[in-house]
Design a protein around this motif. Sequence first.
Motif, PDB file in Angstrom:
ATOM      1  N   PRO B  25       0.909  -1.110   0.012  1.00 50.90           N
ATOM      2  CA  PRO B  25       0.069  -0.072  -0.078  1.00 50.90           C
ATOM      3  C   PRO B  25       0.940   1.344   0.127  1.00 50.90           C
ATOM      4  O   PRO B  25       0.501   2.283  -0.875  1.00 50.90           O
ATOM      5  CB  PRO B  25      -0.798  -0.359   1.330  1.00 50.90           C
ATOM      6  CG  PRO B  25      -0.918  -1.626   1.572  1.00 50.90           C
ATOM      7  CD  PRO B  25       0.537  -2.161   1.016  1.00 50.90           C
ATOM      8  N   ALA B  26       1.909   1.447   0.992  1.00 53.83           N
ATOM      9  CA  ALA B  26       2.802   2.658   0.877  1.00 53.83           C
ATOM     10  C   ALA B  26       3.365   2.807  -0.550  1.00 53.83           C
ATOM     11  O   ALA B  26       3.376   3.935  -1.058  1.00 53.83           O
ATOM     12  CB  ALA B  26       3.727   2.308   1.804  1.00 53.83           C
ATOM     13  N   GLY B  27       4.139   1.839  -0.884  1.00 54.91           N
ATOM     14  CA  GLY B  27       5.045   2.051  -2.262  1.00 54.91           C
ATOM     15  C   GLY B  27       4.024   2.198  -3.359  1.00 54.91           C
ATOM     16  O   GLY B  27       4.258   3.190  -4.359  1.00 54.91           O
ATOM     17  N   LEU B  28       2.785   1.490  -3.451  1.00 51.74           N
ATOM     18  CA  LEU B  28       1.979   1.676  -4.773  1.00 51.74           C
ATOM     19  C   LEU B  28       1.246   3.235  -4.646  1.00 51.74           C
ATOM     20  O   LEU B  28       1.150   3.565  -5.734  1.00 51.74           O
ATOM     21  CB  LEU B  28       1.030   0.483  -4.804  1.00 51.74           C
ATOM     22  CG  LEU B  28       1.738  -0.826  -5.061  1.00 51.74           C
ATOM     23  CD1 LEU B  28       0.528  -1.913  -5.156  1.00 51.74           C
ATOM     24  CD2 LEU B  28       2.545  -0.758  -6.634  1.00 51.74           C
ATOM     25  N   VAL B  43       9.471   0.732  -9.345  1.00 55.80           N
ATOM     26  CA  VAL B  43       9.030   0.146  -8.239  1.00 55.80           C
ATOM     27  C   VAL B  43       9.666  -1.006  -8.258  1.00 55.80           C
ATOM     28  O   VAL B  43       9.527  -2.028  -9.204  1.00 55.80           O
ATOM     29  CB  VAL B  43       7.525   0.003  -8.147  1.00 55.80           C
ATOM     30  CG1 VAL B  43       7.109  -0.703  -6.971  1.00 55.80           C
ATOM     31  CG2 VAL B  43       6.713   1.322  -8.151  1.00 55.80           C
ATOM     32  N   LEU B  44      10.490  -1.340  -7.181  1.00 55.25           N
ATOM     33  CA  LEU B  44      11.358  -2.705  -7.120  1.00 55.25           C
ATOM     34  C   LEU B  44      10.769  -3.740  -6.077  1.00 55.25           C
ATOM     35  O   LEU B  44      10.456  -3.234  -4.892  1.00 55.25           O
ATOM     36  CB  LEU B  44      12.646  -2.365  -6.597  1.00 55.25           C
ATOM     37  CG  LEU B  44      13.630  -1.554  -7.550  1.00 55.25           C
ATOM     38  CD1 LEU B  44      14.795  -1.096  -6.910  1.00 55.25           C
ATOM     39  CD2 LEU B  44      13.376  -1.939  -8.968  1.00 55.25           C
ATOM     40  N   GLU B  45       9.954  -4.757  -6.413  1.00 57.69           N
ATOM     41  CA  GLU B  45       9.235  -5.695  -5.625  1.00 57.69           C
ATOM     42  C   GLU B  45       9.964  -6.882  -5.431  1.00 57.69           C
ATOM     43  O   GLU B  45      10.098  -7.589  -6.423  1.00 57.69           O
ATOM     44  CB  GLU B  45       7.803  -5.725  -6.035  1.00 57.69           C
ATOM     45  CG  GLU B  45       6.864  -6.795  -5.447  1.00 57.69           C
ATOM     46  CD  GLU B  45       7.113  -6.613  -3.735  1.00 57.69           C
ATOM     47  OE1 GLU B  45       6.850  -5.533  -3.331  1.00 57.69           O
ATOM     48  OE2 GLU B  45       7.364  -7.745  -3.229  1.00 57.69           O
ATOM     49  N   GLY B  81       1.842  -6.220  -1.814  1.00 59.88           N
ATOM     50  CA  GLY B  81       2.218  -6.577  -0.396  1.00 59.88           C
ATOM     51  C   GLY B  81       1.373  -7.266   0.517  1.00 59.88           C
ATOM     52  O   GLY B  81       0.570  -8.145   0.156  1.00 59.88           O
ATOM     53  N   THR B  82       1.136  -6.745   1.910  1.00 65.56           N
ATOM     54  CA  THR B  82       0.558  -7.467   2.907  1.00 65.56           C
ATOM     55  C   THR B  82      -0.968  -7.161   2.640  1.00 65.56           C
ATOM     56  O   THR B  82      -2.012  -7.813   3.122  1.00 65.56           O
ATOM     57  CB  THR B  82       0.869  -7.021   4.252  1.00 65.56           C
ATOM     58  OG1 THR B  82       2.224  -7.250   4.240  1.00 65.56           O
ATOM     59  CG2 THR B  82       0.331  -7.881   5.271  1.00 65.56           C
ATOM     60  N   SER B  83      -1.271  -6.240   1.745  1.00 66.26           N
ATOM     61  CA  SER B  83      -2.962  -6.210   1.376  1.00 66.26           C
ATOM     62  C   SER B  83      -3.239  -7.343   0.576  1.00 66.26           C
ATOM     63  O   SER B  83      -4.424  -7.089   0.495  1.00 66.26           O
ATOM     64  CB  SER B  83      -3.001  -4.617   0.651  1.00 66.26           C
ATOM     65  OG  SER B  83      -2.595  -4.694  -0.876  1.00 66.26           O
ATOM     66  N   TRP B  86      -4.807  -8.403   4.407  1.00 65.02           N
ATOM     67  CA  TRP B  86      -5.271  -7.792   5.183  1.00 65.02           C
ATOM     68  C   TRP B  86      -6.672  -7.770   5.325  1.00 65.02           C
ATOM     69  O   TRP B  86      -7.360  -7.926   4.562  1.00 65.02           O
ATOM     70  CB  TRP B  86      -4.807  -6.148   5.303  1.00 65.02           C
ATOM     71  CG  TRP B  86      -5.299  -5.450   4.055  1.00 65.02           C
ATOM     72  CD1 TRP B  86      -5.790  -5.680   2.971  1.00 65.02           C
ATOM     73  CD2 TRP B  86      -5.822  -3.972   4.295  1.00 65.02           C
ATOM     74  NE1 TRP B  86      -6.292  -4.694   2.379  1.00 65.02           N
ATOM     75  CE2 TRP B  86      -6.376  -3.628   3.197  1.00 65.02           C
ATOM     76  CE3 TRP B  86      -5.883  -3.132   5.384  1.00 65.02           C
ATOM     77  CZ2 TRP B  86      -6.722  -2.234   3.109  1.00 65.02           C
ATOM     78  CZ3 TRP B  86      -6.074  -1.775   5.275  1.00 65.02           C
ATOM     79  CH2 TRP B  86      -6.733  -1.525   4.139  1.00 65.02           C
ATOM     80  N   THR B  87      -7.189  -7.331   6.696  1.00 66.43           N
ATOM     81  CA  THR B  87      -8.673  -7.571   6.836  1.00 66.43           C
ATOM     82  C   THR B  87      -9.351  -6.117   6.513  1.00 66.43           C
ATOM     83  O   THR B  87     -10.660  -5.809   6.532  1.00 66.43           O
ATOM     84  CB  THR B  87      -9.206  -7.695   8.100  1.00 66.43           C
ATOM     85  OG1 THR B  87      -8.149  -7.258   8.949  1.00 66.43           O
ATOM     86  CG2 THR B  87      -9.177  -9.436   8.205  1.00 66.43           C
ATOM     87  N   GLY B  88      -8.615  -5.026   6.159  1.00 66.70           N
ATOM     88  CA  GLY B  88      -9.211  -3.836   5.704  1.00 66.70           C
ATOM     89  C   GLY B  88      -9.752  -2.775   6.596  1.00 66.70           C
ATOM     90  O   GLY B  88     -10.517  -1.964   6.173  1.00 66.70           O
TER      91      GLY B  88
END
Lengths: 126, 524
Positions: B25-28, B43-45, B81-83, B86-88
Amino acid sequence: MISRRYFLGGAVGLGSLAVLPAGAATRPRDAWLAAIGDSPAVRSVGAACLRCGVVEADRQVLLRSLMTALATLAPQEADPAAIRAALGALRRSDFAAGEVVNVDGWILARSEARAYAFAALSAPLA
Amino acid sequence: MLVDTDALEDDSAIEADVCIVGAGPAGLTVAKELAAGGVRVAVLESGGDGVEPEVSALADGEIDGIAVQPLEATRVRALGGTSNVWTGQCRMLDEEDFLPRAWVPDSGWPFRRSELEPYYAKAHRIIRFRPVDYDMAKWSARLGQPCLRPSEKIAFHRVSLCKPVNFWSDYALDLKAARNVTVVTHATVLAIRLTEDEGAVVRLDVGNLRGKRLTARARHYVLACGGLDNARLLLLSDDVQACGVGNRHDVVGRFFMEHPRFISGTLLLAGLGLPARGLYSEYYLGEGQAIRGDLGIVPEVRERERIANVAGRLEAAGKEEYVGGARAAVRLFRHLRQRRLPHDLGDTLWQIITDADEVAAAAYRRFASDQNVSTFTVTTLIEQAPNRESRLTLCERTDAFGQRRPRLVWRFCELDRRTAFRAVELLAQAVGAADIGRIRLEVASEQVFPPSTEWGHHHMGTTRMSDDPRTGVVDRDAKVHGIANLFIAGASVFPTSGSAPPTLTVVALAARLADHLRRRLAAL
Ligand SMILES: Cc1cc2nc3c(=O)[nH]c(=O)nc-3n(C[C@H](O)[C@H](O)[C@H](O)COP(=O)(O)OP(=O)(O)OC[C@H]3O[C@@H](n4cnc5c(N)ncnc54)[C@H](O)[C@@H]3O)c2cc1C
């Protein structure tokens, strides 16, 4: 340990006004007991309060401290409904002021713990 | 453009105006905001499109503290990422969370919440919350659902908005087509290289698990690797600054904060009770969005009691955790609500089919519990106070790249314990004072956290923000102190965590950082 069922019937259900025997309303003890709720649930919660040592184990002392706290109530008030309303207000203000006790994990207002203990130490209404 | 390191030449160099490490979420968010302004972005993932065990294993490490899940199980290395898991649940930090509090050492942000408000508005738009409303009374009236009325002098309602969007597939997928953006998968950043004078980043060293090595060069660099890996990468980059990049004052990795939560009480309601699946559970509104109400303690009482921030969650007692196939079915259901499929659809369906009994039983329980109940479990989630001794370091074990793995030393202080214990007592007072019911405490003493303690997967504080380099890793613009072109996005910059789930604030801060970078680039 207070059972949840008793707790519902006692503290949270806040009982229902016990019916006073004819002629009993003139005795403050009976009026107070009727106001607090004269039921096995209330007595059971009261017994737990006494067992945990969070209130005085003396009926007279308990009644006196409740009466003193209820300064708005006339000393000779014998109407259970009026006593009950005053006890409710006292209980709420105890909670708001943090005047609480821990009875088997349950957080009770100090005044309600006293009231239940008073009921537990009193003979049932005739 | 989306490209995999496998498709790039060995030793090739990726070039951009801004290079972002991590596609969560942060990088995107930073990438999308910059891309819209025409900036050249890379963006390097570390991961690819979906979870891969050997990539996930890169995030593994050691935990010293309360036993929670293994580190790799709490983060996802993949696009989004962790999204991906996640439960949002989202809520803004409280205004008080930004202010220093005398009884919470090292608390406060370098700015007030008003600074973030326009970016919170943007973050709500990014997650596509509609409507944005945090007022429980209004929701109660709008939905015709009852809510409690605890004593206002002690407690108040908090509302969380819930929408578990996947930041890659639901939000940033158009980056694939953007000409000014290159998203590189299987690109794990291994080190940050500094100029000789140590004042700026000169390049990033990048690798993939098949042995390919690349570099990335940009005017500005943004670390967005998540709350633990941001600090890990700084610590790993120790060739010029021996204790790691940006770590002159030994702050990198310190002040790790989480949102420990545990069952703290049982609420017994007087009267008719509340619907088991009402406003205190996730109440589904449609279009993938739900809301959930919690209870908080009013700031004046917290100040008087000298405790940190808290949230009290209520859950109908007896509502069992979903396990096995039922848990898989709930995940699938949540994805379908978002009109998408889980990346491991095959496994998910297999779990559901092979555990059909549990799925049926859970469905029955859910159906049967759709009625009023008078007993609720109280779960307390606390703001962990900033604490230097709670920290991320490196251990001797190494990952597949030969890089030292993280070691998390998760520590609590006396204030955390007091908050945990006192909060539920105060909630008990709040419900008692309003004659709603009574609470029975399930925590025995202030000395220990109960065995039921879990964490929220909210990793915060390890590269905290402060105007003073002695107490923070980044400044108010999220720039690493002493390094001219290195920035950090993510919850690792939170100097104080409040009790809100972090991601909404992470997204707001990322949008703010993008604005800042755009201004800097324009000034060049
Ligand atoms: C089960 C679960 C439930 C959650 N529920 C909520 C919730 O309800 N509400 C909430 O606010 N938050 C929740 N969270 C936390 C939330 O997921 C995080 O706050 C959010 O994902 C943080 O975003 P991020 O971009 O900073 O980090 P991440 O999402 O972790 O993304 C970091 C990215 O960086 C990549 N990366 C890491 N290291 C490198 C490297 N060296 N080189 C290249 N790339 C790298 C990773 O592969 C990853 O893709 C939950 C987390 C979990 C695990």
